[in-house]
Design a protein around this motif. Structure first.
Motif, PDB file in Angstrom:
ATOM      1  N   SER A   1     -10.832  -2.425   3.159  1.00 23.31           N
ATOM      2  CA  SER A   1     -10.995  -3.581   2.625  1.00 23.31           C
ATOM      3  C   SER A   1      -9.872  -4.533   3.222  1.00 23.31           C
ATOM      4  O   SER A   1     -10.064  -5.696   3.308  1.00 23.31           O
ATOM      5  CB  SER A   1     -10.150  -3.443   0.972  1.00 23.31           C
ATOM      6  OG  SER A   1     -11.299  -2.941   0.451  1.00 23.31           O
TER       7      SER A   1
ATOM      8  N   ASP B   1      -7.985   3.577  -3.319  1.00 23.67           N
ATOM      9  CA  ASP B   1      -8.638   2.445  -3.817  1.00 23.67           C
ATOM     10  C   ASP B   1      -9.126   1.527  -2.902  1.00 23.67           C
ATOM     11  O   ASP B   1      -8.230   0.712  -2.288  1.00 23.67           O
ATOM     12  CB  ASP B   1      -7.638   2.180  -5.099  1.00 23.67           C
ATOM     13  CG  ASP B   1      -8.458   1.225  -6.140  1.00 23.67           C
ATOM     14  OD1 ASP B   1      -9.528   0.573  -5.811  1.00 23.67           O
ATOM     15  OD2 ASP B   1      -7.818   1.041  -6.940  1.00 23.67           O
ATOM     16  N   ALA B   2     -10.208   1.287  -2.938  1.00 25.58           N
ATOM     17  CA  ALA B   2     -10.563   0.075  -1.983  1.00 25.58           C
ATOM     18  C   ALA B   2     -10.456  -1.403  -2.543  1.00 25.58           C
ATOM     19  O   ALA B   2     -10.443  -2.213  -1.718  1.00 25.58           O
ATOM     20  CB  ALA B   2     -12.180   0.143  -1.795  1.00 25.58           C
TER      21      ALA B   2
ATOM     22  N   VAL C   1       0.803  -1.361   0.023  1.00 32.46           N
ATOM     23  CA  VAL C   1      -0.068  -0.130  -0.120  1.00 32.46           C
ATOM     24  C   VAL C   1       0.913   1.423   0.212  1.00 32.46           C
ATOM     25  O   VAL C   1       1.847   1.245   0.751  1.00 32.46           O
ATOM     26  CB  VAL C   1      -0.852  -0.014   1.095  1.00 32.46           C
ATOM     27  CG1 VAL C   1      -1.828   1.565   1.346  1.00 32.46           C
ATOM     28  CG2 VAL C   1      -1.988  -1.122   1.119  1.00 32.46           C
TER      29      VAL C   1
ATOM     30  N   LEU D   1      -0.841  -1.057  -4.270  1.00 31.90           N
ATOM     31  CA  LEU D   1      -2.121  -0.572  -3.988  1.00 31.90           C
ATOM     32  C   LEU D   1      -2.084   0.943  -3.540  1.00 31.90           C
ATOM     33  O   LEU D   1      -1.305   1.168  -2.761  1.00 31.90           O
ATOM     34  CB  LEU D   1      -2.595  -1.488  -2.857  1.00 31.90           C
ATOM     35  CG  LEU D   1      -2.599  -2.850  -2.910  1.00 31.90           C
ATOM     36  CD1 LEU D   1      -2.948  -3.672  -1.918  1.00 31.90           C
ATOM     37  CD2 LEU D   1      -3.427  -3.376  -4.236  1.00 31.90           C
TER      38      LEU D   1
ATOM     39  N   HIS E   1      -3.812   4.025  -1.648  1.00 33.16           N
ATOM     40  CA  HIS E   1      -4.752   4.422  -0.424  1.00 33.16           C
ATOM     41  C   HIS E   1      -6.332   4.573  -0.584  1.00 33.16           C
ATOM     42  O   HIS E   1      -7.033   4.239  -0.086  1.00 33.16           O
ATOM     43  CB  HIS E   1      -3.851   5.627   0.481  1.00 33.16           C
ATOM     44  CG  HIS E   1      -4.074   6.743  -0.283  1.00 33.16           C
ATOM     45  ND1 HIS E   1      -5.188   7.559   0.403  1.00 33.16           N
ATOM     46  CD2 HIS E   1      -3.411   7.506  -1.122  1.00 33.16           C
ATOM     47  CE1 HIS E   1      -5.053   8.744  -0.377  1.00 33.16           C
ATOM     48  NE2 HIS E   1      -3.984   8.604  -1.440  1.00 33.16           N
TER      49      HIS E   1
ATOM     50  N   VAL F   1      -8.846   1.945   1.103  1.00 32.40           N
ATOM     51  CA  VAL F   1      -7.986   0.665   1.057  1.00 32.40           C
ATOM     52  C   VAL F   1      -7.992  -0.258   2.333  1.00 32.40           C
ATOM     53  O   VAL F   1      -8.140  -1.285   2.682  1.00 32.40           O
ATOM     54  CB  VAL F   1      -6.447   0.789   0.654  1.00 32.40           C
ATOM     55  CG1 VAL F   1      -5.263   1.339   1.899  1.00 32.40           C
ATOM     56  CG2 VAL F   1      -6.025  -0.621   0.122  1.00 32.40           C
TER      57      VAL F   1
ATOM     58  N   LEU G   1      -8.286  -4.347  -3.612  1.00 33.12           N
ATOM     59  CA  LEU G   1      -7.129  -5.270  -3.332  1.00 33.12           C
ATOM     60  C   LEU G   1      -6.576  -6.167  -4.377  1.00 33.12           C
ATOM     61  O   LEU G   1      -5.490  -6.633  -4.259  1.00 33.12           O
ATOM     62  CB  LEU G   1      -7.531  -6.143  -2.142  1.00 33.12           C
ATOM     63  CG  LEU G   1      -7.592  -5.419  -0.798  1.00 33.12           C
ATOM     64  CD1 LEU G   1      -7.874  -6.485   0.222  1.00 33.12           C
ATOM     65  CD2 LEU G   1      -6.681  -4.401  -0.497  1.00 33.12           C
TER      66      LEU G   1
END
Length: 226
Positions: A72, A37-38, A8, A33, A35, A69, A40
């Motif tokens: 999730s 953006d939910a 992340v 990933l 932060h 993120v 995974l």
């Protein structure tokens, strides 16, 4: 099949690329990933790297805990996804209540950056299965808010349930209670560690390659799980 390990990036992350490189050195695929953006993207494990997420406003990790993120990550961790929080990532895990306690200002109120000896106390987690219990390793520590604090009941639970993953030896750099450097949740899939294993994965740049065992351990765990 190549394992996919998500790393992340929060605003203020400093060690996300180092963590991704450590993953790459194990032969796994690092997946970036974001932060906000939910999603995974089907990763097999997640690393929350060191740094100063959101500028450490309010307190370290307090804002990152509410990022998309993390919602999730929290859900996936509850379903058994291996999650590793390094330094600031450890702080985020505590703020998210995936791990108990809190990381506070170093007792001496100074930033500490040095190579630090640790003793591995638990090898039953997803991230430490490749070590021997009692093994001593050397990896860097660099923090200003690395003092692990918890009430006596929580400390007793961590000790009694074998959830102290690693302890500082030959000097405590930040005043952490019980010399705690790393802990795990009850299930063993979530680990927070204050020192930086991703900075001890290559002879050229690290004081050792002891940190590599953190990343190879999770690959072995994933292989065993499959």
């Amino acid at each position: 099949m190549t394992a996919r390990i998500g790393v992340v990036t929060f605003p203020g992350s400093l060690d996300d690329r180092d963590a991704a490189r450590a993953v790459h050195l194990t032969g796994a695929a690092p997946i970036s990933l974001w932060h906000a953006d939910a999603e995974l993207f089907g990763v097999d494990a997640v690393i929350l790297p060191g740094g100063f997420s959101y500028g450490d406003y309010l307190r370290a990790g307090a804002i990152a805990r509410f990022s998309a993120v993390m919602e999730s990550v929290i859900k996936a961790a509850g379903d058994g996804l291996p999650v590793l929080g390094i330094c600031n990532g450890f702080q985020v895990l505590c703020e998210a209540h995936l791990l108990p306690g809190a990381l506070t200002r170093n007792q001496h109120l100074h930033f500490r950056n040095r190579d630090q000896a640790l003793r591995v106390e638990s090898t039953t987690t997803a991230w430490t299965g490749g070590f021997q219990q009692g093994q001593e390793i050397l990896i860097p520590v660099k923090n200003g808010e690395g003092c692990y604090m918890a009430d006596e009941r929580t400390l007793d639970e961590l000790e009694g349930e074998g959830r102290v993953v690693a302890r500082y030896i030959r000097g405590n750099p930040n005043g952490s209670l019980h010399d705690i450097a790393a802990i795990t949740n009850a299930a063993g899939n979530v680990v927070g560690i204050m020192p930086h294993p991703e900075h001890a994965v290559e002879v050229l740049t690290g004081p050792s390659i002891d940190g590599l065992g953190i990343f190879t351990s999770v690959l072995a765990h994933l292989g065993a799980r499959v």
